[in-house]
Motif scaffolding. Sequence first.
Motif, PDB file in Angstrom:
ATOM      1  N   ASN A 228     -10.483  -1.251   7.906  1.00 49.47           N
ATOM      2  CA  ASN A 228     -10.745   0.295   7.289  1.00 49.47           C
ATOM      3  C   ASN A 228      -9.123   1.240   8.041  1.00 49.47           C
ATOM      4  OD1 ASN A 228     -12.907  -0.520   6.556  1.00 49.47           O
ATOM      5  ND2 ASN A 228     -14.172   0.274   7.974  1.00 49.47           N
ATOM      6  N   VAL A 229      -7.769   0.773   7.320  1.00 47.97           N
ATOM      7  CA  VAL A 229      -6.979   1.221   7.829  1.00 47.97           C
ATOM      8  C   VAL A 229      -6.640   2.262   6.837  1.00 47.97           C
ATOM      9  CG1 VAL A 229      -4.317   0.532   8.442  1.00 47.97           C
ATOM     10  CG2 VAL A 229      -6.293  -1.171   8.531  1.00 47.97           C
ATOM     11  N   LYS A 230      -6.106   3.527   7.114  1.00 49.17           N
ATOM     12  CA  LYS A 230      -5.858   4.204   6.306  1.00 49.17           C
ATOM     13  C   LYS A 230      -4.831   4.837   6.329  1.00 49.17           C
ATOM     14  CE  LYS A 230      -9.960   6.479   5.326  1.00 49.17           C
ATOM     15  NZ  LYS A 230     -11.041   7.698   5.505  1.00 49.17           N
ATOM     16  N   VAL A 231      -3.722   5.239   4.917  1.00 49.15           N
ATOM     17  CA  VAL A 231      -1.763   5.530   5.299  1.00 49.15           C
ATOM     18  C   VAL A 231      -2.061   6.360   4.594  1.00 49.15           C
ATOM     19  CG1 VAL A 231      -0.128   4.366   4.305  1.00 49.15           C
ATOM     20  CG2 VAL A 231      -1.806   3.050   4.719  1.00 49.15           C
ATOM     21  N   ILE A 232      -1.172   7.074   5.540  1.00 47.01           N
ATOM     22  CA  ILE A 232      -1.050   8.455   5.216  1.00 47.01           C
ATOM     23  C   ILE A 232       0.531   8.489   5.056  1.00 47.01           C
ATOM     24  CG2 ILE A 232      -0.167  10.791   5.218  1.00 47.01           C
ATOM     25  CD1 ILE A 232      -2.825  10.118   7.066  1.00 47.01           C
ATOM     26  N   GLY A 233       1.873   9.011   3.678  1.00 45.50           N
ATOM     27  CA  GLY A 233       3.215   8.809   3.832  1.00 45.50           C
ATOM     28  C   GLY A 233       4.771   9.876   3.214  1.00 45.50           C
ATOM     29  N   GLN A 234       5.569   9.659   3.240  1.00 44.72           N
ATOM     30  CA  GLN A 234       6.010  10.198   2.338  1.00 44.72           C
ATOM     31  C   GLN A 234       6.760   9.909   1.024  1.00 44.72           C
ATOM     32  OE1 GLN A 234       5.978  13.765   3.210  1.00 44.72           O
ATOM     33  NE2 GLN A 234       4.849  12.160   5.275  1.00 44.72           N
ATOM     34  N   THR A 235       6.729   8.595   1.574  1.00 44.71           N
ATOM     35  CA  THR A 235       6.963   7.759   0.376  1.00 44.71           C
ATOM     36  C   THR A 235       6.547   6.926  -0.200  1.00 44.71           C
ATOM     37  OG1 THR A 235       9.201   7.020   0.931  1.00 44.71           O
ATOM     38  CG2 THR A 235       9.828   8.988  -0.136  1.00 44.71           C
ATOM     39  N   ASN A 236       6.618   6.409  -1.345  1.00 41.26           N
ATOM     40  CA  ASN A 236       5.710   5.122  -1.801  1.00 41.26           C
ATOM     41  C   ASN A 236       6.722   3.499  -1.917  1.00 41.26           C
ATOM     42  OD1 ASN A 236       3.254   6.549  -1.698  1.00 41.26           O
ATOM     43  ND2 ASN A 236       4.106   6.989  -3.959  1.00 41.26           N
TER      44      ASN A 236
ATOM     45  N   TYR B  28       0.917  -0.961   0.064  1.00 44.21           N
ATOM     46  CA  TYR B  28      -0.006  -0.323  -0.311  1.00 44.21           C
ATOM     47  C   TYR B  28       0.778   1.543  -0.172  1.00 44.21           C
ATOM     48  CZ  TYR B  28      -4.564  -2.485   0.615  1.00 44.21           C
ATOM     49  OH  TYR B  28      -5.267  -4.094   0.364  1.00 44.21           O
ATOM     50  N   ASP B  29       0.264   1.980  -0.816  1.00 40.32           N
ATOM     51  CA  ASP B  29       1.786   3.708  -0.696  1.00 40.32           C
ATOM     52  C   ASP B  29       0.705   4.636  -0.611  1.00 40.32           C
ATOM     53  OD1 ASP B  29      -0.548   4.278  -3.308  1.00 40.32           O
ATOM     54  OD2 ASP B  29       0.574   3.248  -4.302  1.00 40.32           O
ATOM     55  N   SER B  30       1.090   6.051  -0.995  1.00 41.45           N
ATOM     56  CA  SER B  30       0.381   7.077  -0.155  1.00 41.45           C
ATOM     57  C   SER B  30       0.385   8.101  -1.593  1.00 41.45           C
ATOM     58  CB  SER B  30       0.455   7.894   1.038  1.00 41.45           C
ATOM     59  OG  SER B  30       2.101   8.465   0.567  1.00 41.45           O
ATOM     60  N   ASN B  31       0.245   7.233  -2.682  1.00 39.77           N
ATOM     61  CA  ASN B  31       0.334   8.609  -3.950  1.00 39.77           C
ATOM     62  C   ASN B  31      -0.864   9.597  -4.240  1.00 39.77           C
ATOM     63  OD1 ASN B  31       1.535   9.172  -6.203  1.00 39.77           O
ATOM     64  ND2 ASN B  31       0.835   7.742  -7.634  1.00 39.77           N
ATOM     65  N   SER B  32      -0.813   9.995  -2.835  1.00 37.06           N
ATOM     66  CA  SER B  32      -1.823  11.236  -3.327  1.00 37.06           C
ATOM     67  C   SER B  32      -3.190  10.838  -2.558  1.00 37.06           C
ATOM     68  CB  SER B  32      -1.429  11.985  -4.412  1.00 37.06           C
ATOM     69  OG  SER B  32      -3.004  11.258  -5.104  1.00 37.06           O
ATOM     70  N   VAL B  33      -3.539   9.798  -2.677  1.00 37.65           N
ATOM     71  CA  VAL B  33      -4.741   9.142  -2.459  1.00 37.65           C
ATOM     72  C   VAL B  33      -5.045   8.225  -1.031  1.00 37.65           C
ATOM     73  CG1 VAL B  33      -6.757   7.805  -2.877  1.00 37.65           C
ATOM     74  CG2 VAL B  33      -5.245   9.340  -4.416  1.00 37.65           C
ATOM     75  N   LEU B  34      -5.322   8.063  -0.068  1.00 40.27           N
ATOM     76  CA  LEU B  34      -5.220   7.043   0.900  1.00 40.27           C
ATOM     77  C   LEU B  34      -5.983   5.848   0.563  1.00 40.27           C
ATOM     78  CD1 LEU B  34      -6.809   9.180   3.763  1.00 40.27           C
ATOM     79  CD2 LEU B  34      -4.455   9.260   3.666  1.00 40.27           C
ATOM     80  N   LYS B  35      -5.010   4.954   0.338  1.00 35.48           N
ATOM     81  CA  LYS B  35      -5.210   3.582  -0.031  1.00 35.48           C
ATOM     82  C   LYS B  35      -6.281   2.978   1.655  1.00 35.48           C
ATOM     83  CE  LYS B  35      -4.306   3.887  -3.826  1.00 35.48           C
ATOM     84  NZ  LYS B  35      -3.557   2.926  -4.053  1.00 35.48           N
ATOM     85  N   THR B  36      -7.295   2.121   1.231  1.00 36.91           N
ATOM     86  CA  THR B  36      -8.569   1.147   2.069  1.00 36.91           C
ATOM     87  C   THR B  36      -8.042  -0.106   2.446  1.00 36.91           C
ATOM     88  OG1 THR B  36      -9.502   3.072   2.894  1.00 36.91           O
ATOM     89  CG2 THR B  36      -9.649   1.164   3.665  1.00 36.91           C
ATOM     90  N   LEU B  37      -8.107  -1.061   3.716  1.00 35.46           N
ATOM     91  CA  LEU B  37      -7.898  -2.523   3.581  1.00 35.46           C
ATOM     92  C   LEU B  37      -9.287  -2.168   4.731  1.00 35.46           C
ATOM     93  CD1 LEU B  37      -4.988  -1.832   3.953  1.00 35.46           C
ATOM     94  CD2 LEU B  37      -4.655  -3.218   5.052  1.00 35.46           C
ATOM     95  N   ASN B  38     -10.201  -2.886   3.757  1.00 44.63           N
ATOM     96  CA  ASN B  38     -11.879  -3.292   3.869  1.00 44.63           C
ATOM     97  C   ASN B  38     -10.957  -4.972   4.327  1.00 44.63           C
ATOM     98  OD1 ASN B  38     -13.173  -0.841   3.437  1.00 44.63           O
ATOM     99  ND2 ASN B  38     -11.916  -1.316   1.167  1.00 44.63           N
ATOM    100  N   LEU B  39     -11.424  -5.157   5.149  1.00 47.76           N
ATOM    101  CA  LEU B  39     -10.577  -6.635   5.418  1.00 47.76           C
ATOM    102  C   LEU B  39     -11.972  -7.479   6.648  1.00 47.76           C
ATOM    103  CD1 LEU B  39      -7.576  -6.455   6.533  1.00 47.76           C
ATOM    104  CD2 LEU B  39      -8.116  -6.918   4.329  1.00 47.76           C
ATOM    105  N   GLN B  40     -12.621  -8.503   6.112  1.00 47.42           N
ATOM    106  CA  GLN B  40     -13.809  -9.081   6.561  1.00 47.42           C
ATOM    107  C   GLN B  40     -12.722 -10.001   8.144  1.00 47.42           C
ATOM    108  OE1 GLN B  40     -17.124  -8.758   6.507  1.00 47.42           O
ATOM    109  NE2 GLN B  40     -15.654  -6.869   4.787  1.00 47.42           N
ATOM    110  N   GLN B  41     -13.816 -10.121   9.273  1.00 44.98           N
ATOM    111  CA  GLN B  41     -12.881 -10.639  10.077  1.00 44.98           C
ATOM    112  C   GLN B  41     -13.375 -12.625  10.018  1.00 44.98           C
ATOM    113  OE1 GLN B  41     -15.325 -10.444  14.072  1.00 44.98           O
ATOM    114  NE2 GLN B  41     -12.997 -11.613  14.944  1.00 44.98           N
TER     115      GLN B  41
END
Length: 295
Positions: free
Chosen positions: A60-68, A6-19
């Motif tokens: 629903n984990v969102k990622v914000i980072g500096q590089t990809n 997962y990267d942060s290429n200007s768009v937050l990515k979300t991990l939609n995972l089922q238990q």
Amino acid sequence: MQVIYYDSNSVLKTLNLQQNKSKNFHIEFIEALNPCKILAGNTEFILDQYDIVISKHFQNVKVIGQTNPVIRWYAVELKYPAPLNQYLVADNALIHDLMNIKNQKVNYIVFRNLDNQICHSYLNSLELIINQSDHDQYFTFQAQGITGLLFTELLHKHRKKIGKSVSRFPSNDVKYASRDSQSGAIMTYLAVNNGNVTLQQMADHFGYQKNYLSRLCKKLFDLDFIHLRLNIRMNLASEHLRLTNMSINEISSELGYRESSTFIQNFIKAKHMTPASYRNLYQKQQSENAHPEDP
């Protein structure tokens, strides 16, 4: 079993995972490949490079980072409980508590200071195994073996590795939990509230008498509540200084200080330097690591 970057290429990515509802032990890992900020549920926390987070399930984990790329996420199914017992992981009280989570909240444990990169190498190996196109009868054994070794390394001297101020331990019902989960739950509560709580408020949260909780803090941390709260604040301040662009005044306000001068004084006592000097030193070290001098 899966591995996803997962990267942060200007768009937050979300991990939609089922238990997972099978009888197997489902476990998930997140490894930070670069410093980044993670939003899990309603909670933000900061990861440094090669930090590892484990959970029964991330939602629903969102990622914000500096590089990809910023993180890689692993989902692994372990045959329950034999592989865990085989590697003595189930005998660890911390993992036992994680295995027996009853609530649906996002609970996780952050492992830091993994400087020898053994864990990073295990995850590299696990990715190679998972990404093989021909999964034969030995695939599950290999994947679970590597996962067991990864657990073993994480739990080796784990009290020095667990980031208790940023982890989210399973429950506020800590009376019968392990020592690690007790201390982790208390530090989680303090961290979530940026250390801006009273002993009475924390006692009410856990359903204890104030005097009992005061003695429990002393037993678990060898610190009284005031100094435990101060340590949490200074740890959070250090993370903000290292991994965010927040100003000193913003950090001071975030941690509940009315005057930034009080925050600076406390930080100097704890770290033996000003917040600005701490940030400059870290940035200098990062720059030197990124651009080492030629021999």
